[in-house]
Design a protein around this motif. Structure first.
Motif, PDB file in Angstrom:
ATOM      1  N   GLU A  91       8.667   9.365  20.881  1.00  0.00           N
ATOM      2  CA  GLU A  91       7.364   8.717  20.711  1.00  0.00           C
ATOM      3  C   GLU A  91       6.318   9.391  21.594  1.00  0.00           C
ATOM      4  O   GLU A  91       5.172   9.618  21.173  1.00  0.00           O
ATOM      5  CB  GLU A  91       7.473   7.228  21.052  1.00  0.00           C
ATOM      6  CG  GLU A  91       8.234   6.421  20.004  1.00  0.00           C
ATOM      7  CD  GLU A  91       8.530   5.004  20.449  1.00  0.00           C
ATOM      8  OE1 GLU A  91       8.239   4.674  21.626  1.00  0.00           O
ATOM      9  OE2 GLU A  91       9.061   4.222  19.632  1.00  0.00           O
ATOM     10  N   LYS A  92       6.702   9.727  22.827  1.00  0.00           N
ATOM     11  CA  LYS A  92       5.787  10.440  23.724  1.00  0.00           C
ATOM     12  C   LYS A  92       5.476  11.831  23.172  1.00  0.00           C
ATOM     13  O   LYS A  92       4.338  12.312  23.267  1.00  0.00           O
ATOM     14  CB  LYS A  92       6.395  10.564  25.126  1.00  0.00           C
ATOM     15  CG  LYS A  92       6.719   9.237  25.797  1.00  0.00           C
ATOM     16  CD  LYS A  92       5.495   8.388  26.009  1.00  0.00           C
ATOM     17  CE  LYS A  92       5.838   7.092  26.747  1.00  0.00           C
ATOM     18  NZ  LYS A  92       4.682   6.173  26.854  1.00  0.00           N
ATOM     19  N   GLU A  95       2.836  11.614  20.517  1.00  0.00           N
ATOM     20  CA  GLU A  95       1.502  11.468  21.115  1.00  0.00           C
ATOM     21  C   GLU A  95       0.965  12.818  21.575  1.00  0.00           C
ATOM     22  O   GLU A  95      -0.206  13.141  21.368  1.00  0.00           O
ATOM     23  CB  GLU A  95       1.560  10.501  22.303  1.00  0.00           C
ATOM     24  CG  GLU A  95       1.897   9.073  21.941  1.00  0.00           C
ATOM     25  CD  GLU A  95       2.106   8.183  23.150  1.00  0.00           C
ATOM     26  OE1 GLU A  95       2.378   6.994  22.961  1.00  0.00           O
ATOM     27  OE2 GLU A  95       2.005   8.692  24.291  1.00  0.00           O
ATOM     28  N   LYS A  98       0.025  15.100  18.585  1.00  0.00           N
ATOM     29  CA  LYS A  98      -1.251  14.672  17.988  1.00  0.00           C
ATOM     30  C   LYS A  98      -2.431  15.106  18.853  1.00  0.00           C
ATOM     31  O   LYS A  98      -3.486  15.504  18.338  1.00  0.00           O
ATOM     32  CB  LYS A  98      -1.256  13.152  17.802  1.00  0.00           C
ATOM     33  CG  LYS A  98      -0.320  12.675  16.708  1.00  0.00           C
ATOM     34  CD  LYS A  98      -0.233  11.150  16.658  1.00  0.00           C
ATOM     35  CE  LYS A  98       0.778  10.688  15.616  1.00  0.00           C
ATOM     36  NZ  LYS A  98       0.954   9.204  15.625  1.00  0.00           N
ATOM     37  N   GLU A  99      -2.244  15.058  20.164  1.00  0.00           N
ATOM     38  CA  GLU A  99      -3.310  15.497  21.080  1.00  0.00           C
ATOM     39  C   GLU A  99      -3.516  16.999  20.972  1.00  0.00           C
ATOM     40  O   GLU A  99      -4.646  17.488  20.958  1.00  0.00           O
ATOM     41  CB  GLU A  99      -2.953  15.099  22.518  1.00  0.00           C
ATOM     42  CG  GLU A  99      -4.110  15.174  23.504  1.00  0.00           C
ATOM     43  CD  GLU A  99      -5.176  14.124  23.266  1.00  0.00           C
ATOM     44  OE1 GLU A  99      -6.305  14.306  23.784  1.00  0.00           O
ATOM     45  OE2 GLU A  99      -4.903  13.117  22.571  1.00  0.00           O
ATOM     46  N   LEU A 150      -3.731  12.425  28.372  1.00  0.00           N
ATOM     47  CA  LEU A 150      -2.716  11.427  28.036  1.00  0.00           C
ATOM     48  C   LEU A 150      -2.106  10.773  29.266  1.00  0.00           C
ATOM     49  O   LEU A 150      -1.189   9.943  29.137  1.00  0.00           O
ATOM     50  CB  LEU A 150      -1.612  12.070  27.192  1.00  0.00           C
ATOM     51  CG  LEU A 150      -2.009  12.517  25.776  1.00  0.00           C
ATOM     52  CD1 LEU A 150      -0.871  13.300  25.136  1.00  0.00           C
ATOM     53  CD2 LEU A 150      -2.370  11.309  24.917  1.00  0.00           C
ATOM     54  N   THR A 232       5.638  13.398  12.761  1.00  0.00           N
ATOM     55  CA  THR A 232       4.417  13.996  13.300  1.00  0.00           C
ATOM     56  C   THR A 232       4.471  15.507  13.112  1.00  0.00           C
ATOM     57  O   THR A 232       5.515  16.125  13.314  1.00  0.00           O
ATOM     58  CB  THR A 232       4.271  13.686  14.810  1.00  0.00           C
ATOM     59  OG1 THR A 232       4.377  12.276  15.004  1.00  0.00           O
ATOM     60  CG2 THR A 232       2.936  14.182  15.345  1.00  0.00           C
TER      61      THR A 232
END
Length: 385
Positions: A91-92, A95, A98-99, A150, A232
């Motif tokens: 999950e991290k 993120e 996506k960044e 983040l 992702t």
């Protein structure tokens, strides 16, 4: 020494470290029926991070219920813990990817996070402790900004006070110059099994110092291909470059003093990674192009080292012509370590003995620690090694 000559317990560890094929089910059942010293087998599986794959294979061949209940509880607990831990890490990772996408960054995902997602049969079956990536040094400023946005900090964890302490800029620069990576990024998490999330961003797949090899990172990133990880969009190295990266990673950690001294050098899961990756993508690998690219980088000895040992451990997987094209005349380097020094040392015993003997550290040549201390000074600050 051949695999058939080691103890049954150690043969069992090797057999079940990778996803077994259907023809091996009877072999596994026969081993279990003959009685096993579980204190030896389970210990080796834990230290080599292969216990989840053992559980997976037992389930695959309907042999799990025959195991003693306490062993089942141990395996079920580890399976559940690493399932939750890996899910948190992925999950991290989503993120972060996506960044990176916001900044149009191509930062390929490496090693365990990638393999658990696209090679291993489930995320529980491949243990990993951090998120590994590869970047162009030209992108360092943007990568740092994206991770800091983040909440990640380039620092060290103060366990007593449960805080991350940012390292000085001078130490960040020294670490980047003296090693193959920039200083680690850390972030606290509320997940009890992943309280500290670590991100390691590499800028080289080899090592610093007197490394005789050079692989241009820009080349690797230019050839990177899109991949979906945890729903992702991300990037991975192309099929050949991933073999090269995994091989370089395994070789340097098996042969450099920094990993030998901490008993992180010979871990079966690293060899299993390469074997399972090759098996998974065998039909997508252009073996002639692999030979050409490896020779261009002059990495024949590194690739042969990997191919030699995964065959010794798990059986044939690489085409014979590929192995023949890389095979050097002198194979004595297969037993060398402390390769960061001018004169490497040699292990006094065979590969399988050192693979399973955690006391091998007692036989290392302490005079070869100079290169290791340079690395520790760069990582933790001068005088801390």
């Amino acid at each position: 020494m051949k695999r058939e000559e080691i103890s049954k317990e150690r043969q069992l560890v090797l057999l079940t470290a990778v996803e077994m094929n259907d023809s091996q089910g009877d072999e596994l059942k026969k081993m279990l029926d003959g009685g096993v010293d579980w204190s030896e087998a389970i210990y080796q599986m834990i230290t080599h991070r292969t216990l989840p794959m053992f559980r997976y294979n037992l389930k695959k061949f309907n042999l799990y219920d025959s195991m003693e209940k306490e062993l089942q509880r141990l395996m079920d607990t580890q399976w559940a813990v690493f399932g939750e831990r890996n899910t948190c890490y992925l999950e991290k990772l989503s993120e972060i990817l996506k960044e990176f996408e916001k900044y149009n960054l191509v930062v390929p995902v490496l090693k365990g996070n990638l393999l658990a997602s696209i090679v291993y049969p489930s995320i529980e079956s491949r243990i990993f402790n951090d998120l590994d990536m590869l970047m162009n040094l030209d992108d360092v400023g943007t990568v740092v900004k994206a991770l800091e946005d983040l909440g990640y900090i380039q620092g060290n964890y103060d366990e007593e006070n449960d805080v991350i302490v940012e390292v000085p800029r001078k130490q960040k620069v020294l670490h980047q110059m003296a090693t193959h990576e920039i200083h680690q990024f850390l972030k606290l998490s509320d997940n009890k099994f992943a309280k500290l999330v670590e991100v390691d961003v590499n800028h080289d797949i080899l090592w610093k110092g007197n490394c005789p090899y050079k692989v241009v990172t820009k080349d690797l990133i230019q050839r990177a291909i899109p991949v979906e990880i945890n729903n992702t969009k991300g990037y991975m190295l192309d099929y050949i470059d991933n073999i090269i990266q995994l091989s370089c990673h395994l070789y340097k950690e098996a042969c450099l003093m920094i990993w030998i001294a901490s008993l992180k050098d010979l871990k079966i899961y690293k060899f299993a990674d390469l074997f399972m990756y090759i098996r998974k993508f065998y039909d997508k690998i252009d073996w002639n192009l692999l030979v050409e690219r490896v020779k261009e980088y002059k990495l024949e000895k590194i690739l042969y080292y990997n191919f030699y040992y995964i065959e010794l451990m798990f059986g044939e997987i690489v085409p014979q012509f590929v192995k023949d094209s890389f095979k050097p005349e002198d194979l004595s380097y297969l037993d060398e370590y402390a390769i960061e020094n001018k004169e490497p040392s040699k292990w006094p015993y065979d590969f399988f003995t050192r693979l399973f003997d955690v006391n091998r550290i007692l036989n290392i040549d302490q005079s070869k620690a100079t290169g290791m201390n340079r690395f520790l000074d760069a990582k933790f600050g001068e005088g801390q090694s």
